[in-house]
Every structure is written in C-alpha cells, then in structure tokens.
Design a protein around this motif. Sequence first.
Motif, PDB file in Angstrom:
ATOM      1  N   ASP A 301      56.406  10.908  46.651  1.00 54.91           N
ATOM      2  CA  ASP A 301      57.336  11.746  46.160  1.00 54.91           C
ATOM      3  C   ASP A 301      58.597  10.976  45.856  1.00 54.91           C
ATOM      4  O   ASP A 301      58.818   9.644  45.951  1.00 54.91           O
ATOM      5  CB  ASP A 301      57.792  12.899  47.369  1.00 54.91           C
ATOM      6  CG  ASP A 301      58.363  13.935  46.887  1.00 54.91           C
ATOM      7  OD1 ASP A 301      58.649  14.225  45.541  1.00 54.91           O
ATOM      8  OD2 ASP A 301      58.971  14.904  47.707  1.00 54.91           O
ATOM      9  N   THR A 302      59.554  11.730  44.929  1.00 53.37           N
ATOM     10  CA  THR A 302      60.707  11.184  44.617  1.00 53.37           C
ATOM     11  C   THR A 302      61.813  12.072  44.751  1.00 53.37           C
ATOM     12  O   THR A 302      61.727  13.477  44.724  1.00 53.37           O
ATOM     13  CB  THR A 302      60.808  10.656  43.064  1.00 53.37           C
ATOM     14  OG1 THR A 302      60.408  11.707  42.192  1.00 53.37           O
ATOM     15  CG2 THR A 302      59.669   9.432  42.823  1.00 53.37           C
ATOM     16  N   VAL A 303      63.158  11.712  45.109  1.00 53.34           N
ATOM     17  CA  VAL A 303      64.180  12.688  44.992  1.00 53.34           C
ATOM     18  C   VAL A 303      65.372  11.721  44.164  1.00 53.34           C
ATOM     19  O   VAL A 303      65.682  10.809  44.487  1.00 53.34           O
ATOM     20  CB  VAL A 303      64.993  12.559  46.567  1.00 53.34           C
ATOM     21  CG1 VAL A 303      66.087  13.125  46.617  1.00 53.34           C
ATOM     22  CG2 VAL A 303      63.744  13.306  47.213  1.00 53.34           C
ATOM     23  N   SER A 304      65.912  12.638  43.468  1.00 49.23           N
ATOM     24  CA  SER A 304      66.924  12.162  42.486  1.00 49.23           C
ATOM     25  C   SER A 304      68.261  12.792  42.289  1.00 49.23           C
ATOM     26  O   SER A 304      69.177  12.233  41.415  1.00 49.23           O
ATOM     27  CB  SER A 304      66.222  11.728  41.125  1.00 49.23           C
ATOM     28  OG  SER A 304      66.041  13.034  40.550  1.00 49.23           O
ATOM     29  N   ASP A 305      68.320  14.075  42.760  1.00 45.35           N
ATOM     30  CA  ASP A 305      69.447  14.841  42.390  1.00 45.35           C
ATOM     31  C   ASP A 305      69.804  15.498  43.740  1.00 45.35           C
ATOM     32  O   ASP A 305      69.188  15.778  44.829  1.00 45.35           O
ATOM     33  CB  ASP A 305      69.530  15.572  41.277  1.00 45.35           C
ATOM     34  CG  ASP A 305      68.231  16.612  41.348  1.00 45.35           C
ATOM     35  OD1 ASP A 305      67.734  17.103  42.386  1.00 45.35           O
ATOM     36  OD2 ASP A 305      67.690  16.993  40.147  1.00 45.35           O
ATOM     37  N   SER A 306      70.860  16.365  43.631  1.00 44.26           N
ATOM     38  CA  SER A 306      71.352  17.239  44.802  1.00 44.26           C
ATOM     39  C   SER A 306      70.373  18.267  45.337  1.00 44.26           C
ATOM     40  O   SER A 306      70.080  18.643  46.448  1.00 44.26           O
ATOM     41  CB  SER A 306      72.766  17.685  44.593  1.00 44.26           C
ATOM     42  OG  SER A 306      73.771  16.539  44.624  1.00 44.26           O
ATOM     43  N   GLU A 307      69.887  18.824  44.213  1.00 42.71           N
ATOM     44  CA  GLU A 307      68.902  19.865  44.366  1.00 42.71           C
ATOM     45  C   GLU A 307      67.622  19.393  45.227  1.00 42.71           C
ATOM     46  O   GLU A 307      67.233  20.120  46.062  1.00 42.71           O
ATOM     47  CB  GLU A 307      68.647  20.532  42.896  1.00 42.71           C
ATOM     48  CG  GLU A 307      67.678  21.672  43.036  1.00 42.71           C
ATOM     49  CD  GLU A 307      67.242  22.289  41.707  1.00 42.71           C
ATOM     50  OE1 GLU A 307      66.299  22.902  41.858  1.00 42.71           O
ATOM     51  OE2 GLU A 307      67.784  21.858  40.577  1.00 42.71           O
ATOM     52  N   ASP A 308      67.105  18.320  44.804  1.00 42.66           N
ATOM     53  CA  ASP A 308      66.075  17.656  45.395  1.00 42.66           C
ATOM     54  C   ASP A 308      66.534  17.625  46.915  1.00 42.66           C
ATOM     55  O   ASP A 308      65.608  17.703  47.834  1.00 42.66           O
ATOM     56  CB  ASP A 308      65.717  16.359  44.929  1.00 42.66           C
ATOM     57  CG  ASP A 308      64.943  16.560  43.530  1.00 42.66           C
ATOM     58  OD1 ASP A 308      64.465  17.764  43.240  1.00 42.66           O
ATOM     59  OD2 ASP A 308      64.936  15.546  43.064  1.00 42.66           O
ATOM     60  N   MET A 309      67.918  16.903  47.159  1.00 43.52           N
ATOM     61  CA  MET A 309      68.227  16.535  48.460  1.00 43.52           C
ATOM     62  C   MET A 309      68.413  17.646  49.524  1.00 43.52           C
ATOM     63  O   MET A 309      67.665  17.622  50.581  1.00 43.52           O
ATOM     64  CB  MET A 309      69.363  15.841  48.389  1.00 43.52           C
ATOM     65  CG  MET A 309      69.815  14.835  49.741  1.00 43.52           C
ATOM     66  SD  MET A 309      68.736  13.427  49.998  1.00 43.52           S
ATOM     67  CE  MET A 309      69.621  12.336  48.795  1.00 43.52           C
ATOM     68  N   ASN A 310      68.877  18.906  48.814  1.00 42.60           N
ATOM     69  CA  ASN A 310      69.024  19.928  49.571  1.00 42.60           C
ATOM     70  C   ASN A 310      67.636  20.330  49.945  1.00 42.60           C
ATOM     71  O   ASN A 310      67.481  20.947  51.229  1.00 42.60           O
ATOM     72  CB  ASN A 310      69.787  21.065  48.735  1.00 42.60           C
ATOM     73  CG  ASN A 310      71.267  20.626  48.515  1.00 42.60           C
ATOM     74  OD1 ASN A 310      71.653  20.002  49.174  1.00 42.60           O
ATOM     75  ND2 ASN A 310      71.859  21.097  47.447  1.00 42.60           N
ATOM     76  N   PHE A 311      66.642  20.539  49.229  1.00 42.62           N
ATOM     77  CA  PHE A 311      65.345  20.891  49.285  1.00 42.62           C
ATOM     78  C   PHE A 311      64.577  20.337  50.700  1.00 42.62           C
ATOM     79  O   PHE A 311      63.988  20.758  51.394  1.00 42.62           O
ATOM     80  CB  PHE A 311      64.555  20.911  48.270  1.00 42.62           C
ATOM     81  CG  PHE A 311      63.228  21.456  48.319  1.00 42.62           C
ATOM     82  CD1 PHE A 311      62.772  22.784  48.290  1.00 42.62           C
ATOM     83  CD2 PHE A 311      61.955  20.747  48.261  1.00 42.62           C
ATOM     84  CE1 PHE A 311      61.693  23.416  48.456  1.00 42.62           C
ATOM     85  CE2 PHE A 311      60.785  21.206  48.467  1.00 42.62           C
ATOM     86  CZ  PHE A 311      60.449  22.597  48.279  1.00 42.62           C
TER      87      PHE A 311
END
Length: 474
Positions: A301-311
Amino acid sequence: MAEDLEVSSSLNVSDELETVDESNKCVKLDLPVHIAAFLKRQEFNRGFQQIICDQSLLENVATNYVIVKRILSFLQWQDKLLCKNVCSMWRSAVHTLQKEQMGPSDFAISLRLSHIKNGIKLMQADCFYTEPLVVLAFANMAGFSVTSKCETLIPCPCDPACDKDHYLLDVLKNLVAVPKSCMLAVKACYTSYMPLQHSLTYQYRVTKKFGRSSAFIGGLYIPLIPNVEFQVINIKSLADIPRTFIKTIDKMAETRYVKGALVFVNESFILHSVEDIVFLNYLKDVQPDVPYALGGCLVEDTVSDSEDMNFMIEGVNAGKELMSENIVSICLFTVPKVMDSQTDVCNFDVFSLILESHDWSKAKVQAAINEFARKVPHFTHSVVIKMSCVGRDNKHDYEQEFFRAAFPNTRLVGCYGNGELGINRPERPPPEPRSSNVKRQRADSGPQYGLMYSYSTVFVYIGWGNIVTPAEAT
C-alpha cells in the motif's frame, strides 16, 4: 538465542502498541499551534518571561546579516518558514541558507526492544534544516499500522501530552513534513535501511530482511533543490490512467522534463493484468530524446495525502487493516525545459540500475554495480532507493555492501516486494545467452518486457550539487 528473545519481545511490544483502547482512540494530529496561526495569518500570543537585556545590543544583533544568518542556520525548516516573515533581511538569510544547507538526511522509528526502553523516538541523522522537496518513508507490515500513547513519543507531538493514541506515520509526517504535503509512505513486507557509518542513525541499520513482527519505519528527507519539482500521481482505477496520469504528464511536458520516476504498485492491480503497467512507457513518448531513470516495486500500500492518512487512522480505530484506494503511486522528479536564470541552477540527475535474475553470483553483482558507478556522476549530495525481490534470497546484504563501497557517502533506503519495475539508465549491454534449463528467467513474454522484472533488484540513484568525480557519458 538473544536474537530470538529480542524478536519475541518486539512482538509483545508491537501487540501492545497496536491494541486500541476505546476510550483513548487514535486521533489525527493537528498542526502545531504556531504553524497553524502562521498559515491562517492569525495573531498568536505565547506566554513567556521577558529577559531584560540591552535593547541597542539586541537591535544590533537582529539587524546584522552575518549574525542572523548564523543563528538561523541552526533552526529546523519549520522555524525558518516563520523567520522569513520578520523582515527582508531575514528572508534573504533564509533563502541563502536554503542554497547552502542542501544535504539529505535519513530517519528511523524502530520498535525493537533495545530501541524503545526510554520511549519511542524519531531518530534523525541530522537536523532537517531546509524545506523538504520530498519525504519518503518505508514501513514494514507491523510498523505501518502501529500506534502509541502520546506521552511515550519522543519528541512529544502534543504540548502538553494528550491522553490519546497516535498513528506513528502521522507523527512522522507531523514532525518532518508538515505544513507541506510532500510525504509518501510505502507499506511493504520488508524494508531496507543503510545510513552512513558515522551517522546517529547507524545503529538502526537493517542488515538482514526484517521480520514482520519487529515494527520499523525508515526513510529519506530530501531538501528543496533549485528548479527541481516533485509530485505524486495516485491512480485509483484503470479509468485514472487516461484521466489522471496521461493528462498530468501532457500538462507537465509543456514546460518540464522528467528526470526520474519511482513507481509503487499494489499487488492486486498487477495480478489483474501485468500488461496494464505498460502505460508507464508514455513517459518515453512525451520525451523520446531525453533519458530518464525509473525504478519501482510491487508493495502492499501507499499513503501520500491527508485523506489517505485519515482513512488509515479510521482503520486503526476500527481494529481493521484498511488499505488506501491507490493501486499505483508514481513519484516524478522534474526539471524545467528552459532555465530562467543561471544563478539558481543546480546540477541534478537521476540514474537507475537493474540487477536482473541472471546477476546472481557475487562477482556479477559487484561487476554490475562497479560498472554503474564508473558511468554515472558522483554528486556532493546523493541518496539511493533500493527495491528488491524477496526471492533473491541472501543476496540483499552484499548488494547493499557493494553499493555502499561504490558510493560511500550515499544513504540507502527501500523495500522488498514480489516484482520489480525499472529502466537501466545508463543502458546495460544485453546479457550473455543462457542455457534453457535456467529457472530464474526475466518476465519477457508480453509488452511489459523491458519494464517489468522478477527476481531482480533496482537501484535508483538521485544526486545533486557539485560533481565530485568525472564520469563517462551516459
């Protein structure tokens, strides 16, 4: 036996940290109050005790460019961001420091028992002096989803410490990248991490494949480089390829060239149809005469923005291992086609090397890396991202050692997966013919030939600043 005890202890610690108390659920970190006030252009009054001193001396110090520049040179980049707004002289000092303090750094958060006796600490090889161009973080399976009590974190992200849990990737982003949105976090089965030998982070180096039970996050901090831009293109569906990727590349190609690309692919996407990955060759279509480097890996997986982080934080609170919607994350390093001014020009380039399945013996691996080192320029500042197949067995350690010997001042991080992507820049000669009974073959049966590999290792070398050794033409 000692190693077994450490791994066992790490397992217990990780289990404790990943257990979420309903009354103290993990919360998303807010911006530090002084940064939030700065961004919102609001007045922020701190409680402080005034120190009585000679006012004329204070004014002389604050208006002396040499003294101010020296003082500001020790500040982290977030504090420099605020100092730029004091006056034009301070702004000038900060801009000058951005050109001088251009070295990269590496960092790690390790939950091995020997590293968390006095709290969970973000270890930095050096201070993050200059505004970041990009922060790349690689976490293994346990490290990606781990949380911890606010009071156990060093430095503490809240002042005073709150009674909630925090997601460690969110803590990392808050301390290193915020208020910029320039961090990409990659989740993989295993990680690579090799700081410089005399670095503060050298004790955290990963010399063997790191077990899933020992939570670990390691990464690179690359500062702003004049004229270089970094952007991430997240693809969430096949429809995003023409709608997002090609549209973004077409717009970018009007004024900029791609120098390097890092590609992280979700395994579920590549298993659906490996031929789908050839859309990456569109980069070659838009700049056929300008070479670029490319390296990638199949990851979790990858996380790159605040939306991803919140999820992801929602998933931690729900006790579920949620995944972002990113099926492919493409990181691009670009430079202008035309430089407006030569004063801010900085040497910058990206190169990539693929050790294929036939590069199996120590001698072949060492020869390939040494040949690569002879052909590419060596810069005053450099980093390397290593993406390797888990199936290369015990080759990982000596691949890293040979690369470190060839590039002694280059920090190395990366991850392991079950399939690699890459382009050789500079090109390598074709391999010698092999007998038909060799089991480990290159994935050359489809249009992905020359881009998708197996049982391979890809090094992506990023360098900037002065060239310190001559190199052959690439």
